[in-house]
Design an enzyme around this catalytic site. Structure first.
Site, PDB file in Angstrom:
ATOM      1  N   ASP A 161       0.780  -1.235   0.000  1.00 14.08           N
ATOM      2  CA  ASP A 161       0.000   0.000   0.000  1.00 14.08           C
ATOM      3  C   ASP A 161       0.813   1.288   0.000  1.00 14.08           C
ATOM      4  N   CYS A 216     -14.955  -8.606 -16.443  1.00 13.91           N
ATOM      5  CA  CYS A 216     -16.252  -8.102 -15.957  1.00 13.91           C
ATOM      6  C   CYS A 216     -17.397  -8.351 -16.933  1.00 13.91           C
ATOM      7  N   CYS A 219     -21.209  -6.677 -17.038  1.00 12.83           N
ATOM      8  CA  CYS A 219     -21.659  -6.240 -15.701  1.00 12.83           C
ATOM      9  C   CYS A 219     -21.301  -4.773 -15.464  1.00 12.83           C
ATOM     10  N   CYS A 222     -21.045  -2.294 -10.065  1.00 12.04           N
ATOM     11  CA  CYS A 222     -20.316  -1.352  -9.189  1.00 12.04           C
ATOM     12  C   CYS A 222     -20.638   0.090  -9.571  1.00 12.04           C
ATOM     13  N   CYS A 241     -15.157  10.158  -4.555  1.00 15.34           N
ATOM     14  CA  CYS A 241     -15.168   8.894  -3.812  1.00 15.34           C
ATOM     15  C   CYS A 241     -15.251   9.122  -2.294  1.00 15.34           C
ATOM     16  N   CYS A 273     -20.834  -6.930  -6.355  1.00 12.83           N
ATOM     17  CA  CYS A 273     -20.008  -7.558  -7.393  1.00 12.83           C
ATOM     18  C   CYS A 273     -20.275  -9.065  -7.383  1.00 12.83           C
TER      19      CYS A 273
HETATM   20  C1  B12 Z   1      -4.752   5.901  -3.814  1.00 17.38           C
HETATM   21  C2  B12 Z   1      -5.461   4.672  -3.306  1.00 17.38           C
HETATM   22  C3  B12 Z   1      -6.804   4.798  -2.961  1.00 17.38           C
HETATM   23  C4  B12 Z   1      -7.609   6.032  -3.306  1.00 17.38           C
HETATM   24  C5  B12 Z   1      -7.905   5.975  -4.818  1.00 17.38           C
HETATM   25  C6  B12 Z   1      -8.366   4.589  -5.300  1.00 17.38           C
HETATM   26  C7  B12 Z   1      -8.133   4.327  -6.762  1.00 17.38           C
HETATM   27  N1  B12 Z   1      -8.958   3.451  -7.315  1.00 17.38           N
HETATM   28  O1  B12 Z   1      -7.214   4.888  -7.377  1.00 17.38           O
HETATM   29  C8  B12 Z   1      -8.867   5.877  -2.400  1.00 17.38           C
HETATM   30  C9  B12 Z   1      -8.640   6.554  -1.074  1.00 17.38           C
HETATM   31  C10 B12 Z   1     -10.171   6.376  -3.006  1.00 17.38           C
HETATM   32  C11 B12 Z   1      -8.841   4.369  -2.179  1.00 17.38           C
HETATM   33  C12 B12 Z   1      -9.985   3.660  -1.841  1.00 17.38           C
HETATM   34  C13 B12 Z   1      -9.996   2.307  -1.672  1.00 17.38           C
HETATM   35  N2  B12 Z   1      -8.935   1.496  -1.557  1.00 17.38           N
HETATM   36 CO1  B12 Z   1      -7.120   2.056  -2.004  1.00 17.38          CO
HETATM   37  N3  B12 Z   1      -5.351   2.397  -2.631  1.00 17.38           N
HETATM   38  C14 B12 Z   1      -4.795   3.433  -3.186  1.00 17.38           C
HETATM   39  C15 B12 Z   1      -3.340   3.111  -3.577  1.00 17.38           C
HETATM   40  C16 B12 Z   1      -2.412   3.715  -2.504  1.00 17.38           C
HETATM   41  C17 B12 Z   1      -2.907   3.603  -4.959  1.00 17.38           C
HETATM   42  C18 B12 Z   1      -3.934   3.269  -6.077  1.00 17.38           C
HETATM   43  C19 B12 Z   1      -3.568   3.991  -7.361  1.00 17.38           C
HETATM   44  O2  B12 Z   1      -2.474   3.815  -7.884  1.00 17.38           O
HETATM   45  N4  B12 Z   1      -4.487   4.818  -7.833  1.00 17.38           N
HETATM   46  C20 B12 Z   1      -4.269   5.588  -9.023  1.00 17.38           C
HETATM   47  C21 B12 Z   1      -5.184   5.076 -10.129  1.00 17.38           C
HETATM   48  C22 B12 Z   1      -5.082   5.969 -11.350  1.00 17.38           C
HETATM   49  O3  B12 Z   1      -4.707   3.786 -10.467  1.00 17.38           O
HETATM   50  P1  B12 Z   1      -5.692   2.578 -10.815  1.00 17.38           P
HETATM   51  O4  B12 Z   1      -6.799   2.509  -9.860  1.00 17.38           O
HETATM   52  O5  B12 Z   1      -4.863   1.348 -11.039  1.00 17.38           O
HETATM   53  O6  B12 Z   1      -6.246   3.146 -12.188  1.00 17.38           O
HETATM   54  C23 B12 Z   1      -6.481   2.349 -13.259  1.00 17.38           C
HETATM   55  C24 B12 Z   1      -7.798   2.626 -13.937  1.00 17.38           C
HETATM   56  O7  B12 Z   1      -8.127   3.965 -13.763  1.00 17.38           O
HETATM   57  C25 B12 Z   1      -7.454   2.180 -15.313  1.00 17.38           C
HETATM   58  N5  B12 Z   1      -7.853   3.100 -16.388  1.00 17.38           N
HETATM   59  C26 B12 Z   1      -7.472   4.341 -16.599  1.00 17.38           C
HETATM   60  N6  B12 Z   1      -8.010   4.816 -17.708  1.00 17.38           N
HETATM   61  C27 B12 Z   1      -8.748   3.804 -18.207  1.00 17.38           C
HETATM   62  C28 B12 Z   1      -9.504   3.758 -19.338  1.00 17.38           C
HETATM   63  C29 B12 Z   1     -10.177   2.561 -19.634  1.00 17.38           C
HETATM   64  C30 B12 Z   1     -10.978   2.520 -20.866  1.00 17.38           C
HETATM   65  C31 B12 Z   1     -10.089   1.450 -18.769  1.00 17.38           C
HETATM   66  C32 B12 Z   1     -10.830   0.191 -19.037  1.00 17.38           C
HETATM   67  C33 B12 Z   1      -9.302   1.535 -17.598  1.00 17.38           C
HETATM   68  C34 B12 Z   1      -8.650   2.714 -17.359  1.00 17.38           C
HETATM   69  O8  B12 Z   1      -6.036   2.058 -15.464  1.00 17.38           O
HETATM   70  C35 B12 Z   1      -5.448   2.657 -14.344  1.00 17.38           C
HETATM   71  C36 B12 Z   1      -4.083   2.047 -14.120  1.00 17.38           C
HETATM   72  O9  B12 Z   1      -4.176   0.677 -13.789  1.00 17.38           O
HETATM   73  C37 B12 Z   1      -3.369   1.540  -3.556  1.00 17.38           C
HETATM   74  C38 B12 Z   1      -2.058   0.874  -3.099  1.00 17.38           C
HETATM   75  C39 B12 Z   1      -0.985   0.906  -4.170  1.00 17.38           C
HETATM   76  N7  B12 Z   1       0.191   1.357  -3.799  1.00 17.38           N
HETATM   77  O10 B12 Z   1      -1.241   0.517  -5.301  1.00 17.38           O
HETATM   78  C40 B12 Z   1      -4.529   1.221  -2.566  1.00 17.38           C
HETATM   79  C41 B12 Z   1      -5.424   0.042  -2.887  1.00 17.38           C
HETATM   80  C42 B12 Z   1      -5.830   0.137  -4.325  1.00 17.38           C
HETATM   81  N8  B12 Z   1      -6.605   0.289  -2.066  1.00 17.38           N
HETATM   82  C43 B12 Z   1      -7.172  -0.769  -1.614  1.00 17.38           C
HETATM   83  C44 B12 Z   1      -8.429  -0.808  -0.956  1.00 17.38           C
HETATM   84  C45 B12 Z   1      -8.774  -2.049  -0.170  1.00 17.38           C
HETATM   85  C46 B12 Z   1      -9.305   0.280  -1.073  1.00 17.38           C
HETATM   86  C47 B12 Z   1     -10.808   0.305  -0.713  1.00 17.38           C
HETATM   87  C48 B12 Z   1     -11.538  -0.964  -1.081  1.00 17.38           C
HETATM   88  C49 B12 Z   1     -10.979   0.607   0.803  1.00 17.38           C
HETATM   89  C50 B12 Z   1     -12.430   0.872   1.185  1.00 17.38           C
HETATM   90  N9  B12 Z   1     -13.217  -0.155   1.449  1.00 17.38           N
HETATM   91  O11 B12 Z   1     -12.823   2.001   1.269  1.00 17.38           O
HETATM   92  C51 B12 Z   1     -11.282   1.535  -1.528  1.00 17.38           C
HETATM   93  C52 B12 Z   1     -11.791   1.127  -2.911  1.00 17.38           C
HETATM   94  C53 B12 Z   1     -12.241   2.278  -3.761  1.00 17.38           C
HETATM   95  C54 B12 Z   1     -12.107   1.923  -5.244  1.00 17.38           C
HETATM   96  N10 B12 Z   1     -13.202   1.563  -5.883  1.00 17.38           N
HETATM   97  O12 B12 Z   1     -10.966   1.944  -5.766  1.00 17.38           O
HETATM   98  C55 B12 Z   1      -6.403  -2.024  -2.005  1.00 17.38           C
HETATM   99  C56 B12 Z   1      -7.159  -2.727  -3.124  1.00 17.38           C
HETATM  100  C57 B12 Z   1      -7.031  -4.238  -3.116  1.00 17.38           C
HETATM  101  C58 B12 Z   1      -7.692  -4.814  -4.343  1.00 17.38           C
HETATM  102  N11 B12 Z   1      -8.243  -6.016  -4.200  1.00 17.38           N
HETATM  103  O13 B12 Z   1      -7.706  -4.223  -5.388  1.00 17.38           O
HETATM  104  C59 B12 Z   1      -5.001  -1.408  -2.446  1.00 17.38           C
HETATM  105  C60 B12 Z   1      -4.295  -2.154  -3.565  1.00 17.38           C
HETATM  106  C61 B12 Z   1      -4.121  -1.406  -1.177  1.00 17.38           C
HETATM  107  C62 B12 Z   1      -3.556  -2.784  -0.849  1.00 17.38           C
HETATM  108  N12 B12 Z   1      -2.240  -2.886  -0.695  1.00 17.38           N
HETATM  109  O14 B12 Z   1      -4.271  -3.765  -0.734  1.00 17.38           O
HETATM  110  N13 B12 Z   1      -7.611   3.853  -2.384  1.00 17.38           N
HETATM  111  S1  SF4 Z   2     -17.762   6.175  -3.230  1.00 22.62           S
HETATM  112 FE1  SF4 Z   2     -15.787   5.236  -3.789  1.00 22.62          FE
HETATM  113  S2  SF4 Z   2     -15.635   3.380  -2.542  1.00 22.62           S
HETATM  114 FE2  SF4 Z   2     -17.781   4.079  -2.468  1.00 22.62          FE
HETATM  115  S3  SF4 Z   2     -18.827   2.961  -4.085  1.00 22.62           S
HETATM  116 FE3  SF4 Z   2     -18.127   4.869  -4.995  1.00 22.62          FE
HETATM  117  S4  SF4 Z   2     -16.108   4.411  -5.840  1.00 22.62           S
HETATM  118 FE4  SF4 Z   2     -16.615   2.747  -4.453  1.00 22.62          FE
HETATM  119  S1  SF4 Z   3     -19.426  -5.324 -10.065  1.00 22.71           S
HETATM  120 FE1  SF4 Z   3     -17.570  -6.593 -10.211  1.00 22.71          FE
HETATM  121  S2  SF4 Z   3     -17.822  -7.801 -12.082  1.00 22.71           S
HETATM  122 FE2  SF4 Z   3     -19.325  -6.156 -12.147  1.00 22.71          FE
HETATM  123  S3  SF4 Z   3     -18.308  -4.548 -13.333  1.00 22.71           S
HETATM  124 FE3  SF4 Z   3     -17.920  -4.105 -11.198  1.00 22.71          FE
HETATM  125  S4  SF4 Z   3     -15.971  -5.079 -10.717  1.00 22.71           S
HETATM  126 FE4  SF4 Z   3     -16.710  -5.962 -12.651  1.00 22.71          FE
END
Ligand code: B12
Ligand code: SF4
Ligand code: SF4
Length: 294
Positions: A161, A216, A219, A222, A241, A273
């Site tokens: 993380d 996915c 679906c 989410c 968020c 999900c």
């Molecule tokens: C910053 C961060 C947050 C932020 C932002 C989350 C986010 N999604 O970016 C906040 C505080 C909101 C957050 C919340 C949560 N987090 Co958090 N967070 C992080 C952290 C530190 C970095 C994530 C990151 O790099 N974000 C930047 C974005 C840009 O990266 P990304 O999500 O991969 O983005 C991708 C998509 O946007 C996609 N994309 C972009 N453009 C496009 C276009 C198309 C067409 C498509 C298809 C895709 C696409 O590609 C990007 C690159 O892969 C990681 C730990 C780590 N070091 O990786 C934990 C991490 C992601 N978090 C985690 C958890 C548990 C959560 C929560 C579930 C906690 C909760 N219950 O509240 C929530 C989930 C919210 C959510 N739906 O993501 C876990 C997730 C585990 C898992 N199974 O995935 C992590 C991995 C920590 C860990 N070590 O376990 N988190």
């Molecule tokens: S507010 Fe953030 S953590 Fe809650 S359902 Fe939306 S994306 Fe997921």
């Molecule tokens: S609810 Fe789960 S399976 Fe459905 S789109 Fe979201 S991440 Fe994918």
């Protein structure tokens, strides 16, 4: 440099509580363009720590130049059989629970607004155990020490993380699942209720061959479930968020969707999900929900 025995290395992680793990090369996954696009699409400001040096974040060798391979692990913190216990596991005093379980950043004004509206703030599933950063770090440090005993000369670094490592794309590249439309790492067996953590490895270990995953499909559960409208097109908008607002920011609001009652974290984009409905990962004791904390 000699190639290590991948199966023997993974056995150490599985014995330590990982429910799944895989080895991948330290070559960067092709994620930089998507990462940049996701940051550029944010409605609000992106925090400096997340936007700093995207090339470094997307390439683990910039964080650990001696990395040759990477072990990525999934540690479940929740599964389908715990679901019926969710209400019962909610602490009577959420604010006290958050302090006692080591959460340093909370959003007191949000918690106060929920209270004033007669809503007991909900603690999300990932925050019901003790703080996972320390718990998983300890376990992975131990796995690294054991591995160094088996593979002479092995060095590495632990990530979970807080390091500038893109853990979800890395886990996907290793073959542990795919990033769902909620952006989380989704595994067919474990759903998304697991943390990601791992080790860089200074010796080369043969990489696992990633299996095919269903993805996915059509679906959109989410996106539909998000009370804040933060999810679209595979991206998450930080400025919307709730999890961002209650674990990273400590003020502001009212926020769209806050009436959903989440006081710390938010699980709405995971609850419906389909892969979480049957999630069957064994939660290791160090990530079990705290049933007694006073
Ligand atoms: C910053 C961060 C947050 C932020 C932002 C989350 C986010 N999604 O970016 C906040 C505080 C909101 C957050 C919340 C949560 N987090 Co958090 N967070 C992080 C952290 C530190 C970095 C994530 C990151 O790099 N974000 C930047 C974005 C840009 O990266 P990304 O999500 O991969 O983005 C991708 C998509 O946007 C996609 N994309 C972009 N453009 C496009 C276009 C198309 C067409 C498509 C298809 C895709 C696409 O590609 C990007 C690159 O892969 C990681 C730990 C780590 N070091 O990786 C934990 C991490 C992601 N978090 C985690 C958890 C548990 C959560 C929560 C579930 C906690 C909760 N219950 O509240 C929530 C989930 C919210 C959510 N739906 O993501 C876990 C997730 C585990 C898992 N199974 O995935 C992590 C991995 C920590 C860990 N070590 O376990 N988190
Ligand atoms: S507010 Fe953030 S953590 Fe809650 S359902 Fe939306 S994306 Fe997921
Ligand atoms: S609810 Fe789960 S399976 Fe459905 S789109 Fe979201 S991440 Fe994918």
């Amino acid at each position: 440099m000699d190639a290590g025995d991948t199966a023997a290395l993974k056995k150490l992680a599985l014995e330590a509580g990982a429910a799944a793990c895989a080895v991948t090369s330290a070559a960067p996954p092709a994620v930089l363009a998507r990462f940049r696009a996701a940051l550029a699409a944010q409605e609000g400001p992106v925090p400096a720590w997340l936007a700093r040096e995207p090339e470094r974040r997307a390439d683990i060798k910039r964080w650990d130049p001696s990395a040759r391979s990477v072990l990525v692990c999934l540690f479940p913190y929740w599964n389908a059989s715990l679901e019926k216990e969710f209400e019962r596991l909610q602490p009577a005093d959420p604010e006290g629970f958050l302090r006692a379980s080591g959460r340093k950043k909370t959003n007191p004004p949000l918690l106060a607004r929920l209270r004033a509206a007669g809503v007991k703030p909900k603690i999300s599933r990932y925050a019901l155990p003790r703080d996972y950063h320390a718990a998983i770090r300890e376990v992975l440090e131990d796995v690294l020490a054991r591995a160094a005993g088996v593979f002479p000369g092995l060095e590495g670094k632990v990530f979970c993380d807080t390091s500038p490592v893109m853990e979800k794309p890395l886990a996907a590249a290793a073959g542990l699942g795919w990033q769902g439309r909620n952006t989380l790492l989704l595994n067919s067996r474990l759903g998304s209720w697991s943390f990601v953590g791992g080790l860089t490895l200074s010796l080369e270990f043969p990489a696992d061959i990633p299996p095919e995953y269903p993805g996915c499909g059509s679906c959109r559960e989410c996106e539909k479930a998000c009370p804040a409208g933060a999810l679209a097109g595979g991206r998450l908008d930080l400025s919307r968020c709730l999890s961002w607002h209650n674990t990273m920011e400590t003020a502001g609001g009212p926020f769209p969707g806050e009436a959903s009652g989440w006081g710390y974290g938010c699980d709405e984009c995971q609850k419906k999900c389909p892969f979480n409905e049957g999630a069957s990962g064994t939660v290791p004791s160090f990530l079990g929900p705290l049933r007694s904390w006073e």
